[in-house]
Write an enzyme that holds these catalytic residues in place. Structure first.
Site, short mmCIF file in Angstrom:
data_model
loop_
_atom_site.label_atom_id
_atom_site.label_comp_id
_atom_site.label_asym_id
_atom_site.label_seq_id
_atom_site.Cartn_x
_atom_site.Cartn_y
_atom_site.Cartn_z
N GLY A 241 0.82 -1.21 0.00
CA GLY A 241 0.00 0.00 0.00
C GLY A 241 0.86 1.26 0.00
N GLY B 163 9.42 -3.09 3.34
CA GLY B 163 9.02 -4.49 3.13
C GLY B 163 8.81 -5.24 4.43
N LYS C 252 9.04 -5.44 15.04
CA LYS C 252 9.47 -4.06 14.76
C LYS C 252 10.40 -3.57 15.87
CE LYS C 252 7.17 -3.32 10.89
NZ LYS C 252 7.84 -3.05 9.62
N ASP D 97 13.30 -11.84 -2.05
CA ASP D 97 12.75 -12.22 -0.74
C ASP D 97 13.70 -11.71 0.34
OD1 ASP D 97 11.85 -13.46 1.55
OD2 ASP D 97 11.92 -15.50 0.73
N LEU D 98 13.17 -10.93 1.27
CA LEU D 98 14.00 -10.40 2.36
C LEU D 98 14.67 -11.52 3.16
CD1 LEU D 98 11.41 -7.75 3.58
CD2 LEU D 98 13.70 -7.19 2.76
N ASN E 55 3.66 1.96 15.21
CA ASN E 55 3.07 2.35 16.50
C ASN E 55 2.84 1.12 17.38
OD1 ASN E 55 -0.09 1.64 16.58
ND2 ASN E 55 0.43 2.15 14.48
N TYR F 35 3.91 -8.99 15.67
CA TYR F 35 4.27 -7.94 14.69
C TYR F 35 5.02 -6.79 15.39
CZ TYR F 35 3.31 -3.87 11.69
OH TYR F 35 3.42 -2.72 10.94
P1 NAI Z 1 1.83 -3.82 2.94
O1 NAI Z 1 1.54 -5.10 3.64
O2 NAI Z 1 0.81 -3.29 2.01
O3 NAI Z 1 3.22 -3.94 2.14
C1 NAI Z 1 4.31 -4.68 2.62
C2 NAI Z 1 5.01 -5.32 1.44
O4 NAI Z 1 6.11 -6.10 1.93
C3 NAI Z 1 4.10 -6.26 0.64
O5 NAI Z 1 4.03 -5.85 -0.71
C4 NAI Z 1 4.76 -7.63 0.79
O6 NAI Z 1 4.70 -8.42 -0.39
C5 NAI Z 1 6.21 -7.25 1.11
N1 NAI Z 1 6.88 -8.35 1.80
C6 NAI Z 1 6.42 -9.11 2.85
N2 NAI Z 1 7.29 -10.08 3.13
C7 NAI Z 1 8.32 -9.95 2.27
C8 NAI Z 1 9.52 -10.68 2.06
N3 NAI Z 1 9.82 -11.76 2.79
N4 NAI Z 1 10.35 -10.27 1.09
C9 NAI Z 1 10.06 -9.19 0.33
N5 NAI Z 1 8.93 -8.46 0.45
C10 NAI Z 1 8.07 -8.85 1.43
O7 NAI Z 1 2.18 -2.75 4.08
P2 NAI Z 1 2.12 -1.17 3.99
O8 NAI Z 1 0.86 -0.69 4.58
O9 NAI Z 1 2.51 -0.71 2.65
O10 NAI Z 1 3.27 -0.78 5.03
C11 NAI Z 1 4.62 -0.64 4.61
C12 NAI Z 1 5.52 -0.77 5.84
O11 NAI Z 1 5.15 0.21 6.81
C13 NAI Z 1 5.42 -2.13 6.54
O12 NAI Z 1 6.71 -2.48 7.00
C14 NAI Z 1 4.50 -1.87 7.70
O13 NAI Z 1 4.77 -2.73 8.78
C15 NAI Z 1 4.84 -0.41 8.04
N6 NAI Z 1 3.72 0.27 8.66
C16 NAI Z 1 2.62 0.62 7.91
C17 NAI Z 1 1.57 1.29 8.50
C18 NAI Z 1 0.39 1.77 7.71
O14 NAI Z 1 -0.48 2.42 8.30
N7 NAI Z 1 0.28 1.50 6.41
C19 NAI Z 1 1.57 1.57 9.95
C20 NAI Z 1 2.77 1.16 10.63
C21 NAI Z 1 3.80 0.54 10.00
C1 15L Z 2 0.29 -0.95 11.33
O1 15L Z 2 1.41 -1.17 11.78
C2 15L Z 2 -0.24 -1.65 10.14
O2 15L Z 2 0.79 -1.97 9.24
C3 15L Z 2 -1.32 -0.87 9.42
O3 15L Z 2 -1.97 -1.72 8.50
C4 15L Z 2 -2.34 -0.29 10.39
O4 15L Z 2 -3.06 -1.30 10.97
C5 15L Z 2 -1.62 0.55 11.44
O5 15L Z 2 -0.54 -0.15 12.04
C6 15L Z 2 -2.55 1.02 12.56
O6 15L Z 2 -2.21 0.83 13.73
O7 15L Z 2 -3.57 1.63 12.25
#
Ligand code: NAI
Ligand code: 15L
Length: 270
Positions: free
Chosen positions: A17, A75, A143, A54-55, A115, A139
């Site tokens: 996303g 990722g 982090k 792959d990480l 968070n 999770y």
């Molecule tokens: P998301 O789940 O949409 O994207 C994460 C991406 O990481 C996915 O495309 C997935 O295929 C990839 N991934 C997972 N395992 C992998 C692996 N082994 N090797 C390579 N790629 C891998 O998450 P989003 O929302 O885009 O978030 C991005 C980052 O920000 C994440 O690390 C998430 O934990 C962190 N985050 C996001 C928040 C939010 O509100 N969107 C809130 C807090 C943290």
């Molecule tokens: C996160 O860490 C998640 O990646 C995101 O999908 C949301 O759930 C966010 O926290 C949240 O706390 O709203």
């Protein structure tokens, strides 16, 4: 205008996303943008080089980090769930990333923390970067590991890292909790840009939220990063109150900053 602070930036998690948004905006921060994910995506934008990886695969990570000057590490698994996949993507994945960064001479990383590292603080508390972590699940624990790992790589190898504890980064806040945790996409890019361009980053923890009137976070210890959010959840407040029910104050998801994550049940699930 955004400063092109680095020649080649690597963005991981590019199919996700936030990755989709940053594939566009990070082109302004560098001459060459390399993006990566485990999942397939594309086609590549004209300014983008895609390498699927792959990480959890150390050799693939060594290759991915070649000729990179800075990393925006998005990722990994982004929700709570069973331990093994989180272990591979978030814990081993972060280790592989930092090891490959060390071997390839990368000196600055922006790490997407969450968070949920501090999810067990109450919604009536204000916390700083000095408050001890209180992770709210597998999770959040992963982090917290990433934050400690990056501190070790700073102390030992001088790789600078900003751990951005992202709140809720979506197009708009979705519920009453997100009035405090909301981070707009434009502020996310502002925050990453600040982390990439500040002259001395060191090892820093920054709460990644917009300029929301309701907040649980005090970013006073990260003034050197120079992050100044311009958006806010405030304009959404009235609409959210109209479309969401009165909070049940006895519910853990209302009491704690981590919301539903504090009682989500990955434990025992396989
Ligand atoms: P998301 O789940 O949409 O994207 C994460 C991406 O990481 C996915 O495309 C997935 O295929 C990839 N991934 C997972 N395992 C992998 C692996 N082994 N090797 C390579 N790629 C891998 O998450 P989003 O929302 O885009 O978030 C991005 C980052 O920000 C994440 O690390 C998430 O934990 C962190 N985050 C996001 C928040 C939010 O509100 N969107 C809130 C807090 C943290
Ligand atoms: C996160 O860490 C998640 O990646 C995101 O999908 C949301 O759930 C966010 O926290 C949240 O706390 O709203």
């Amino acid at each position: 205008m955004t400063i092109k602070s680095h020649n080649r930036i690597l963005l991981t998690g590019a199919a996700g996303g936030l990755g989709k948004v940053l594939r566009q905006s990070l082109k302004d921060n560098c001459n060459h943008l390399r993006t990566s994910d485990l999942a397939a995506y594309g086609p590549a934008h004209p300014w983008e080089e895609i390498i699927q990886a792959d990480l959890g695969d150390d050799q693939a990570m060594d290759h991915l980090l070649k000729d990179v000057n800075a990393v925006v590490h998005m990722g990994g698994i982004s929700l709570d769930g069973p331990f093994e996949p989180i272990l591979r993507s978030n814990i081993l994945g972060a280790y592989n990333l930092y090891e490959s960064a060390r071997k390839n001479g990368v000196k600055r990383i922006v790490f997407a923390s969450s968070n949920h590292v501090t999810g067990f603080y109450r919604q009536s508390e204000t916390i700083t970067a000095s408050h001890p972590p209180r992770p709210d699940g597998h999770y959040g624990l992963s982090k917290a590991f990433g934050e400690d790992l990056s501190r070790f790589y700073y102390d030992r190898f001088q790789i600078e890292t900003a751990c951005i504890r992202i709140g809720s980064s979506f197009e708009e806040p979705r519920d009453r909790r997100m009035l405090a945790s909301f981070l707009s996409y434009a502020d996310l890019h502002r925050l990453i840009t600040a982390c990439l361009t500040t002259p001395v980053l060191g090892h820093s923890i920054v709460f990644g939220v917009s300029d929301n009137s309701v907040t649980w976070y005090d970013n006073a210890q990260a003034k050197h990063v120079g992050y100044h959010p311009k958006d806010s959840s405030d304009p959404y407040r009235e609409a959210i109150f109209e479309k969401t029910p009165e909070p049940d104050l006895s519910s853990p998801s209302v009491q704690y900053q981590g919301g539903a994550f504090v009682s989500a049940g990955p434990f025992g699930l396989k």
